[in-house]
Design an enzyme around this catalytic site. Structure first.
Site, PDB file in Angstrom:
ATOM      1  N   TRP A   1       4.201  -5.110 -12.923  1.00  0.00           N
ATOM      2  CA  TRP A   1       4.394  -3.454 -13.025  1.00  0.00           C
ATOM      3  C   TRP A   1       5.446  -2.925 -12.448  1.00  0.00           C
ATOM      4  O   TRP A   1       6.296  -2.020 -12.689  1.00  0.00           O
ATOM      5  CB  TRP A   1       3.261  -3.075 -12.656  1.00  0.00           C
ATOM      6  CG  TRP A   1       3.198  -1.479 -12.634  1.00  0.00           C
ATOM      7  CD1 TRP A   1       2.711  -0.868 -13.845  1.00  0.00           C
ATOM      8  CD2 TRP A   1       3.303  -0.529 -11.594  1.00  0.00           C
ATOM      9  NE1 TRP A   1       2.653   0.523 -13.386  1.00  0.00           N
ATOM     10  CE2 TRP A   1       3.171   0.813 -12.008  1.00  0.00           C
ATOM     11  CE3 TRP A   1       3.838  -0.677 -10.370  1.00  0.00           C
ATOM     12  CZ2 TRP A   1       3.531   1.868 -11.346  1.00  0.00           C
ATOM     13  CZ3 TRP A   1       4.052   0.414  -9.346  1.00  0.00           C
ATOM     14  CH2 TRP A   1       4.030   1.639  -9.986  1.00  0.00           C
ATOM     15  N   HIS A   2       5.807  -3.578 -11.032  1.00  0.00           N
ATOM     16  CA  HIS A   2       6.987  -3.224 -10.357  1.00  0.00           C
ATOM     17  C   HIS A   2       8.445  -3.253 -11.007  1.00  0.00           C
ATOM     18  O   HIS A   2       9.352  -2.666 -10.682  1.00  0.00           O
ATOM     19  CB  HIS A   2       6.836  -3.648  -9.049  1.00  0.00           C
ATOM     20  CG  HIS A   2       5.913  -2.921  -8.192  1.00  0.00           C
ATOM     21  ND1 HIS A   2       4.787  -3.649  -8.123  1.00  0.00           N
ATOM     22  CD2 HIS A   2       6.196  -2.330  -7.196  1.00  0.00           C
ATOM     23  CE1 HIS A   2       4.015  -2.771  -7.243  1.00  0.00           C
ATOM     24  NE2 HIS A   2       4.898  -2.069  -6.638  1.00  0.00           N
ATOM     25  N   GLY A   3       8.502  -4.288 -11.786  1.00  0.00           N
ATOM     26  CA  GLY A   3       9.776  -4.544 -12.582  1.00  0.00           C
ATOM     27  C   GLY A   3       9.784  -5.422 -13.537  1.00  0.00           C
ATOM     28  O   GLY A   3       9.080  -6.704 -13.364  1.00  0.00           O
TER      29      GLY A   3
END
Lengths: 387, 444
Positions: B303-305
């Protein structure tokens, strides 16, 4: 009311203290022109910029002295692409463990406006490990600081100190102890510059570029006012001044500390445009327009060099004093047993041969100038090994 | 209505197309939400709604990542037609509002939320204080706040709002951007190819400073979001609670980006665990818990990257939490807690290196640089920003936690000090040119 005032004062003082601490911790936050405890370029980064005639430092400081450059003639003079090392100096990272030569200089040795500064050319020529600690605006006190903090821990064989007499031995003031004290001037300059310029207070007609006849050729000369003002001072006056006392004091300390560690020291004399071109001018009358706005300096009672508008500058005097700074350095180097790298003869010959070592509108050396210095420096180190 | 317009104008300043995408998604979510309520096909409509949000997120954020990964797997077999990448701009904040869209749809499906009016829904998704980087707010909480906005802000709320705004600015401008941003030098060094011998202290400084930077940046942004929302009468949830004081990795995730952890717990971990436990009749409860935990953490990483470093970062945390669960580690005595907190901080820090490195080679070089012995005499150059940033962050954390209390007079002095520093730094930035670091989490 008193209590509120006390809180306000204390809060402001603490704020300044904290701001000072932050700026000392991260020099990238500083503005060029402020005191420099460390380089302001981001460490381990790639930097790029283009230099056109109109970007010149001389035009930046005194645009009123220059005829406007027609759009079609505003050429790209240099494309500069460089890396910075772990501390933000202009070197390819990482810094070598063992360094042969450290350069302590200003924007000239940094390679301002040039893709390949002389330390880089010299390193390639001699296959030496060179660490360039030059920074724009790096006065003698900063150079001494860099020597202690960065250079000496690397135990170099040589340290070269770039000295441009008109700047390094003139009106020298140590960098302020507090970084934030130089902030107001920078900020005011930024905001007021669009509205006020030296032309607002002391308007002079545009004179540059100026046609000057030299032996065998003519050039289009542009000059920086500050260098011309320093050329109104002869060697004797200069040596008697506080400026020389400051300079030689710092230089002596620098030499002593370097020698204590077994590092040899050499001074690089960095000639300015008028120092090279003025003595070569065949017709002094052609140089007279350069005197617009020049206020000669004289020795004050306290030993400082004071601008005196009562004195009328003359071209012959400027021609005679052209190498005053250089001669001071020659005497100093002989007395202190310090090497002197002197490219002035090479520069003069290059001019006479038709290859100018300076940028067209800017006061810095161009590619030819840096090549010449690298060559002269290489010859110096071949002839003078460090013992 | 006014808030919706302001929020959309704010978003459109980044790119008008972003606002158009958000508006389009809001319309779709609205109609799906309306249709779910009391529909016999509620499950399928909810599934479509969730899939729609995930698809939008996938297309804009992950499509190129998976296509590139597929290409690197297929390349050795000399396929003549490698998959073509999509050339799409990543809408800022998309990871947040798509997840908020899922919260809304699932909330309606679970009958915890009533379908909202179109304007209310638009505001829920686009509310400008939380649009770019959260925190996540449950739809029920948001709509309750929206329908019970105070006519006039109380004095204590005003003070709290300004305190949050000031705290956010100090964390972002002073700590994250001015001091801790020096951490990036170490990452740039690690990104250099080959094995250049950079000073050890450069990497050690980068290790600690980045931990401070990301915390100050993100928590600073959250404070700004909460402060500005509070000025409008909204109470956004806390997102950080002194995370570096966590004694265990699991506790860290109860203190760091709490709204994200809560979201994944609510919409992935619990439903999946329950479903698997039911199907297996509770036979492999421990394995299921650990497995679902690992999956959750990996997805949190993703989700972060869109990079495998984020996936491994998530897996690293999943591993830490799993080990904690398996061993049942819980520090009892004071010195155990202290030691455990120190170890947890460093384990989290190892994760941050993975999180911020351009690729795995760079991360390996970073770790190698930390344990090399190179030019240790540069300590006086590398220590000051670390000490100053660390001291400021610890001080702010202690004030937020309530461990440090100051009389009103000292608070006034502190306020003036902060204003002077922030003004000085802002003026410097203005004169120096645009050099403001984007919010780290704003890229999500």
């Amino acid at each position: 009311m008193l209590s509120a005032l006390f809180n306000l004062t204390l809060g402001v003082l603490l704020g300044f203290l904290l701001l000072e601490g932050v700026l000392r911790s991260n020099s990238q936050l500083l503005l060029r022109g402020m005191a420099l405890p460390a380089p302001i370029d981001a460490p381990i980064s790639n930097r790029q910029y283009d230099v056109y005639y109109s970007d010149a430092d001389e035009i930046f400081w005194r645009p009123d002295l220059f005829h406007p450059i027609p759009a079609g003639q505003n050429k790209l003079e240099a494309h500069v692409d460089y890396q910075t090392d772990e501390f933000g100096f202009r070197n390819t990272p990482p810094i070598p463990t063992k360094v042969d030569l450290v350069v302590l200089g200003r924007s000239i040795s940094l390679g301002a406006q040039q893709p390949s500064p002389w330390p880089e050319l010299f390193a390639n020529r001699m296959n030496w490990k060179v660490w360039n600690l030059s920074q724009p605006g790096s006065g003698m006190d900063t150079k001494l600081d860099y020597l202690r903090r960065y250079a000496l821990p690397r135990r170099p064989s040589w340290v070269v100190v770039e000295v441009q007499p008109a700047i390094d031995i003139s009106q020298l003031e140590p960098s302020p102890s507090w970084l934030i004290s130089s902030l107001p001037v920078q900020v005011l300059q930024y905001f007021l510059k669009p509205f006020f310029s030296p032309a607002s207070f002391d308007p002079v007609p545009p004179i540059y570029p100026l046609k000057v006849d030299l032996p065998g050729r003519s050039i289009q000369l542009t000059c920086c006012l500050h260098y011309l003002e320093m050329q109104t001072v002869d060697a004797k006056t200069w040596q008697a001044s506080q400026d020389w006392t400051f300079f030689s004091g710092y230089m002596n300390t620098l030499v002593a500390e370097a020698r204590k560690q077994g590092t040899c020291v050499a001074i690089l004399y960095a000639p300015s445009k008028p120092e090279i071109y003025f003595p070569l001018a065949i017709n002094p009358d052609q140089l007279k327009p350069t005197l617009y706005g020049v206020v000669p300096l004289r020795l004050g009672q306290d030993g400082s060099l004071i601008a005196d508008s009562e004195i009328t500058p003359n071209v012959e005097e400027l021609q005679k004093n052209a190498l005053a700074g250089r001669n001071l350095l020659i005497n100093y180097s002989r007395q202190q047993g310090v090497g002197l790298i002197d490219p002035s003869q090479a520069f003069t010959q290059s001019v006479l041969d038709g290859a100018d070592p300076f940028m067209v509108y800017d006061s810095h050396w161009n590619e030819t100038g840096h090549e010449l210095v690298a060559k002269v420096a290489a010859q110096f180190f071949r002839d003078n090994p460090c013992r | 209505m006014l808030l919706v317009i302001i929020s959309y104008l704010f978003y459109a300043l980044f790119d008008v197309r972003f606002a158009v995408l958000l508006a389009g998604l809001s319309i779709a979510i609205y109609f799906i939400g309306q249709a779910i309520s009391n529909s016999p096909r509620a499950y399928w409509l909810a599934t479509i709604g969730v899939a729609l949000n995930l698809s939008v997120l996938f297309i804009f954020k992950y499509a190129n990542f998976f296509l590139d990964s597929l290409h690197s797997i297929l390349a050795p077999s000399n396929l003549t037609n490698p998959p073509v990448g999509l050339n799409l701009l990543l809408p800022i904040g998309i990871s947040f509002y798509t997840f908020q869209g899922i919260s809304y749809i699932v909330g309606i499906y679970r009958k915890k939320v009533l379908p909202a009016s179109f304007l209310d829904l638009m505001l829920y998704l686009a509310f400008f204080p939380k649009l770019i980087a959260g925190p996540f707010v449950s739809p029920k909480q948001f709509f309750d706040e929206l329908h019970h906005l105070p006519g006039r802000l109380s004095g204590s709320d005003q003070t709290a709002a300004f305190r949050l705004l000031l705290s956010g600015l100090v964390k972002k401008v002073l700590i994250a951007d001015s001091l801790a941003s020096l951490a990036q030098v170490a990452y740039r060094a690690a990104a250099q190819p080959g094995h250049p011998a950079f000073p050890t202290l450069l990497f050690i400084q980068g290790f600690y400073l980045y931990a401070i930077e990301i915390y100050a940046d993100f928590s600073g942004y959250t404070d700004l979001a909460r402060g500005s929302a509070l000025l409008l009468g909204f109470r956004l949830p806390e997102n950080f609670r002194q995370p570096y004081l966590s004694a265990t990795p699991a506790e860290f995730w109860n203190r760091w980006h709490m709204s994200l952890t809560a979201w994944f717990r609510e919409y992935l971990f619990f439903p999946m665990s329950r479903s698997l436990l039911t199907r297996t009749k509770q036979r492999w409860s421990r394995q299921i818990q650990i497995g679902v935990n690992m999956l959750t953490m990996i997805l949190i990483g993703l989700w972060h990257g869109a990079n495998w470093t984020f996936v491994v970062w998530g897996a690293w945390h999943g591993l830490l939490v799993s080990i904690e669960r398996l061993t049942g580690w819980k520090p009892q005595k004071g010195w155990q807690t202290f030691l455990s907190t120190l170890i947890t901080f460093h384990l989290v820090g190892i994760g941050w290196v993975l999180f911020n490195s351009a690729n795995f080679s760079a991360a390996v070089r970073f770790f190698a640089g930390m344990i090399s012995i190179n030019n240790l005499y540069w300590l006086p150059d590398f220590l000051p920003p670390l000490l100053l940033a660390g001291a400021l962050m610890v001080g702010l954390d202690l004030i937020e936690k309530g461990s440090l209390h100051f009389p009103a007079r000292i608070q006034q002095v502190g306020f003036i000090t902060a204003v002077v520093v922030l003004t000085g730094l802002t003026i410097l930035a203005m004169v120096r040119g645009s050099d403001v670091h984007p919010f780290i989490y704003g890229n999500f």
